[in-house]
Write an enzyme that holds these catalytic residues in place. Sequence first.
Site, PDB file in Angstrom:
ATOM      1  N   ARG A  39       0.833  -1.202   0.000  1.00  0.00           N
ATOM      2  CA  ARG A  39       0.000   0.000   0.000  1.00  0.00           C
ATOM      3  C   ARG A  39       0.870   1.255   0.000  1.00  0.00           C
ATOM      4  O   ARG A  39       0.515   2.291  -0.549  1.00  0.00           O
ATOM      5  CB  ARG A  39      -0.945   0.012   1.207  1.00  0.00           C
ATOM      6  CG  ARG A  39      -1.767   1.305   1.308  1.00  0.00           C
ATOM      7  CD  ARG A  39      -2.874   1.184   2.336  1.00  0.00           C
ATOM      8  NE  ARG A  39      -2.392   0.902   3.665  1.00  0.00           N
ATOM      9  CZ  ARG A  39      -1.940   1.845   4.516  1.00  0.00           C
ATOM     10  NH1 ARG A  39      -1.891   3.113   4.159  1.00  0.00           N
ATOM     11  NH2 ARG A  39      -1.533   1.498   5.718  1.00  0.00           N
ATOM     12  N   TYR A  92     -16.125  14.926 -18.303  1.00  0.00           N
ATOM     13  CA  TYR A  92     -16.574  13.561 -18.028  1.00  0.00           C
ATOM     14  C   TYR A  92     -17.583  13.553 -16.883  1.00  0.00           C
ATOM     15  O   TYR A  92     -17.358  14.158 -15.828  1.00  0.00           O
ATOM     16  CB  TYR A  92     -15.357  12.702 -17.684  1.00  0.00           C
ATOM     17  CG  TYR A  92     -15.662  11.344 -17.123  1.00  0.00           C
ATOM     18  CD1 TYR A  92     -16.525  10.473 -17.767  1.00  0.00           C
ATOM     19  CD2 TYR A  92     -15.071  10.926 -15.938  1.00  0.00           C
ATOM     20  CE1 TYR A  92     -16.797   9.214 -17.250  1.00  0.00           C
ATOM     21  CE2 TYR A  92     -15.333   9.671 -15.404  1.00  0.00           C
ATOM     22  CZ  TYR A  92     -16.197   8.825 -16.063  1.00  0.00           C
ATOM     23  OH  TYR A  92     -16.464   7.584 -15.540  1.00  0.00           O
ATOM     24  N   ASP A 164      -7.207  16.941 -16.893  1.00  0.00           N
ATOM     25  CA  ASP A 164      -7.396  15.538 -17.237  1.00  0.00           C
ATOM     26  C   ASP A 164      -6.945  15.375 -18.687  1.00  0.00           C
ATOM     27  O   ASP A 164      -7.601  15.839 -19.616  1.00  0.00           O
ATOM     28  CB  ASP A 164      -8.869  15.151 -17.071  1.00  0.00           C
ATOM     29  CG  ASP A 164      -9.107  13.660 -17.296  1.00  0.00           C
ATOM     30  OD1 ASP A 164      -8.307  13.026 -18.006  1.00  0.00           O
ATOM     31  OD2 ASP A 164     -10.111  13.137 -16.774  1.00  0.00           O
ATOM     32  N   LYS A 189      -7.181   3.885 -20.098  1.00  0.00           N
ATOM     33  CA  LYS A 189      -7.454   4.238 -21.479  1.00  0.00           C
ATOM     34  C   LYS A 189      -6.185   4.130 -22.330  1.00  0.00           C
ATOM     35  O   LYS A 189      -5.622   3.067 -22.460  1.00  0.00           O
ATOM     36  CB  LYS A 189      -8.076   5.629 -21.526  1.00  0.00           C
ATOM     37  CG  LYS A 189      -9.231   5.839 -20.530  1.00  0.00           C
ATOM     38  CD  LYS A 189     -10.345   4.823 -20.667  1.00  0.00           C
ATOM     39  CE  LYS A 189     -11.605   5.179 -19.895  1.00  0.00           C
ATOM     40  NZ  LYS A 189     -11.474   5.345 -18.458  1.00  0.00           N
TER      41      LYS A 189
END
Length: 373
Positions: A39, A92, A164, A189
């Site tokens: 983590r 988005y 973004d 993506k």
Amino acid sequence: MEITPKITPIYQTSVFKFADLNELEQYFDEPGSRYLYSRNGNPNADELAEKINHLEGGVGAVVTGSGMAAIFAAILAYCQAGDHVLCAADIYGGSSALLNAELSRMGITVAYVPFEQLYDLKPLVQPTTRLLLAETMSNPLLRVADLRRLATECHAHGLKLVVDNTFASPVITRPLELGADISLHSVTKYISGHSDVTAGAVVAADPEVAARLKQISVFYGLTLSPMESWLAVRGLKTLRLRMREHSYNALVVAQFLAEHPRVRQVNYPGLESHPQHALAVEQGAGLFGGMMSFLLADDAEGVNSFMRRSQRFPFAPSLAGVDSSLSYPLGTSHRSLTAEQQQALGITVGLVRLSVGIEPVEDLLADLAQALD
């Protein structure tokens, strides 16, 4: 026998061993010298972060479990309870849903900026406004933001610019070089590129912000797994080649759609008719990406018929894989918006979004022709 692999192995472990207390102290005294717990960081996630940071020209990056986690981390890097965020209206739907549904519960408020007002923020800036969130190429209408001008406007009001950059990728645009403070990606993506990874990345232009992003990632448990990191690194190696092919195919498809009698409008920055075409040329290194949207008649059954007939563009609500796909913003990415917001943005019944892959373009054109006709 010494083993020196050319490819970084997958460190599929949740924890790392220490020989004694001296090694434990070394971990805390010399950051980056050892690993403790996945983590907090693991070699595969760090490799991916370093490669994306290099591509974007940043000073530090973190990778996260999804693109949404990347947006969350980027906003928290600058905001706390009581702060105010500006967000481009044409964005988005998941980004606006995060701001509206969750960050509002943390005391972070938001105001949405119409595309036409992005370079005149003064009327919307409050004493507690900290940043503007925008996209290089907007989802789903492919409007192109002038990032250099936008950064100048933000900094004039003491705001940070968070971009973004998912639709463009760093191959096409590097927001930090144009003045942005953070560039983020849904690694799911283009960066990964094969529709088999869910991941995100946040790249900072300031070392203190990079350190804050690392802290947020560890405390909130946003860290990306070793396997996902390894797959994304593998995909990243062909990013430049893929973006060239995505862009070539998409331009040919956009030109075909623009001439088709059943298509009312095509939104693709590579077309000379696009309102920001000149900006896209200047800001995009001659490439325009593989994303576009187009308008059919506002008839749901007509859209359904097109979707059913298409074989090379399956209806899959994501994007940017090597295989082409289509999506329906009204019913997926922008479903959470009110009807008034959808109408104001131009997200109507007839709007279809295409993610153009790297298949032979002749096959894609033939499929679109038979589906439309």
